[in-house]
Design a protein around this motif. Structure first.
Motif, mmCIF file in Angstrom:
data_model
loop_
_atom_site.group_PDB
_atom_site.id
_atom_site.type_symbol
_atom_site.label_atom_id
_atom_site.label_comp_id
_atom_site.label_asym_id
_atom_site.label_seq_id
_atom_site.Cartn_x
_atom_site.Cartn_y
_atom_site.Cartn_z
ATOM 1 N N THR A 36 1.980 7.417 38.431
ATOM 2 C CA THR A 36 1.960 8.790 38.847
ATOM 3 C C THR A 36 3.037 9.265 39.834
ATOM 4 O O THR A 36 3.215 8.245 40.661
ATOM 5 C CB THR A 36 0.487 9.368 39.023
ATOM 6 O OG1 THR A 36 0.122 8.748 40.319
ATOM 7 C CG2 THR A 36 -0.285 9.262 37.956
ATOM 8 N N GLY A 37 3.340 10.365 39.918
ATOM 9 C CA GLY A 37 4.433 10.737 40.801
ATOM 10 C C GLY A 37 4.977 12.375 40.462
ATOM 11 O O GLY A 37 4.426 13.133 39.757
ATOM 12 N N LYS A 38 6.108 12.321 41.125
ATOM 13 C CA LYS A 38 6.991 13.651 40.683
ATOM 14 C C LYS A 38 8.216 13.382 40.205
ATOM 15 O O LYS A 38 8.872 12.346 40.764
ATOM 16 C CB LYS A 38 6.932 14.432 42.011
ATOM 17 C CG LYS A 38 5.550 15.198 42.525
ATOM 18 C CD LYS A 38 5.878 15.863 43.675
ATOM 19 C CE LYS A 38 4.529 16.502 44.389
ATOM 20 N NZ LYS A 38 4.437 17.141 45.379
ATOM 21 N N ARG A 39 8.946 14.138 39.475
ATOM 22 C CA ARG A 39 10.264 14.136 38.853
ATOM 23 C C ARG A 39 10.540 12.673 38.097
ATOM 24 O O ARG A 39 11.556 11.999 38.381
ATOM 25 C CB ARG A 39 11.173 14.239 39.942
ATOM 26 C CG ARG A 39 11.221 15.630 40.445
ATOM 27 C CD ARG A 39 11.961 16.103 41.331
ATOM 28 N NE ARG A 39 12.109 15.428 42.656
ATOM 29 C CZ ARG A 39 11.311 15.260 43.439
ATOM 30 N NH1 ARG A 39 10.264 16.044 43.682
ATOM 31 N NH2 ARG A 39 11.496 14.368 44.607
ATOM 32 N N LEU A 40 9.406 12.131 37.954
ATOM 33 C CA LEU A 40 9.585 10.584 37.046
ATOM 34 C C LEU A 40 10.457 10.510 36.037
ATOM 35 O O LEU A 40 10.440 11.563 35.285
ATOM 36 C CB LEU A 40 7.987 10.211 36.683
ATOM 37 C CG LEU A 40 6.857 10.207 37.963
ATOM 38 C CD1 LEU A 40 5.642 9.370 37.392
ATOM 39 C CD2 LEU A 40 7.515 9.152 38.913
ATOM 40 N N GLN A 41 11.053 9.698 35.852
ATOM 41 C CA GLN A 41 12.166 9.355 34.667
ATOM 42 C C GLN A 41 12.358 8.308 34.491
ATOM 43 O O GLN A 41 12.450 7.140 35.294
ATOM 44 C CB GLN A 41 13.544 10.251 35.265
ATOM 45 C CG GLN A 41 14.547 9.996 34.400
ATOM 46 C CD GLN A 41 15.751 11.019 34.807
ATOM 47 O OE1 GLN A 41 15.848 11.353 35.820
ATOM 48 N NE2 GLN A 41 16.876 10.736 34.179
ATOM 49 N N VAL A 42 12.532 7.688 33.085
ATOM 50 C CA VAL A 42 12.924 6.152 32.693
ATOM 51 C C VAL A 42 14.344 6.552 32.759
ATOM 52 O O VAL A 42 14.820 6.927 31.783
ATOM 53 C CB VAL A 42 12.341 6.024 31.387
ATOM 54 C CG1 VAL A 42 12.905 4.649 31.092
ATOM 55 C CG2 VAL A 42 10.508 5.875 31.352
ATOM 56 N N GLU A 43 14.713 5.772 33.669
ATOM 57 C CA GLU A 43 16.352 5.654 33.860
ATOM 58 C C GLU A 43 17.124 4.909 32.689
ATOM 59 O O GLU A 43 17.935 5.314 32.160
ATOM 60 C CB GLU A 43 16.482 4.918 35.213
ATOM 61 C CG GLU A 43 17.997 5.159 35.881
ATOM 62 C CD GLU A 43 18.212 6.364 36.408
ATOM 63 O OE1 GLU A 43 19.471 6.775 36.442
ATOM 64 O OE2 GLU A 43 17.311 7.151 36.741
ATOM 65 N N TYR A 44 16.429 3.847 32.336
ATOM 66 C CA TYR A 44 16.822 2.922 31.083
ATOM 67 C C TYR A 44 15.826 2.078 30.639
ATOM 68 O O TYR A 44 15.033 1.679 31.479
ATOM 69 C CB TYR A 44 18.058 2.298 31.493
ATOM 70 C CG TYR A 44 17.912 1.009 32.307
ATOM 71 C CD1 TYR A 44 17.559 -0.241 32.070
ATOM 72 C CD2 TYR A 44 18.173 1.098 33.745
ATOM 73 C CE1 TYR A 44 17.231 -1.316 32.702
ATOM 74 C CE2 TYR A 44 18.104 0.115 34.689
ATOM 75 C CZ TYR A 44 17.710 -1.208 34.208
ATOM 76 O OH TYR A 44 17.468 -2.334 34.931
#
Length: 75
Positions: A48-56
């Protein structure tokens, strides 16, 4: 042999609150900018967090970026 190889245990490498590298995962179950749930051989991992994104992601590893506030293991 190392436990991660024998048991298929996930390997998490955390760099501060901004980056998480996950190895030995099976799939992504849920993906929003606030929550990412990952299936592993031994259970689930909830980030959990903020502005999480799977970069690759590849068959072997994935990189998650954003502001990580919590990492939880769910059996």
């Amino acid at each position: 042999m190392p436990k991660d190889v024998v048991l298929g245990a996930p390997i998490l490498t955390v760099t501060g609150q901004a980056e998480l590298l996950v190895e030995n995962y099976r799939g992504i179950l849920e993906y929003t900018d606030l929550l990412i749930r990952i299936q592993t051989k031994t259970g689930q991992i909830r980030i959990t967090g903020k502005r999480l994104q799977v970069e690759y992601y590849t068959n072997d590893e994935m990189k998650i970026t954003g502001k990580i506030t919590e990492i939880e293991y769910i059996n």
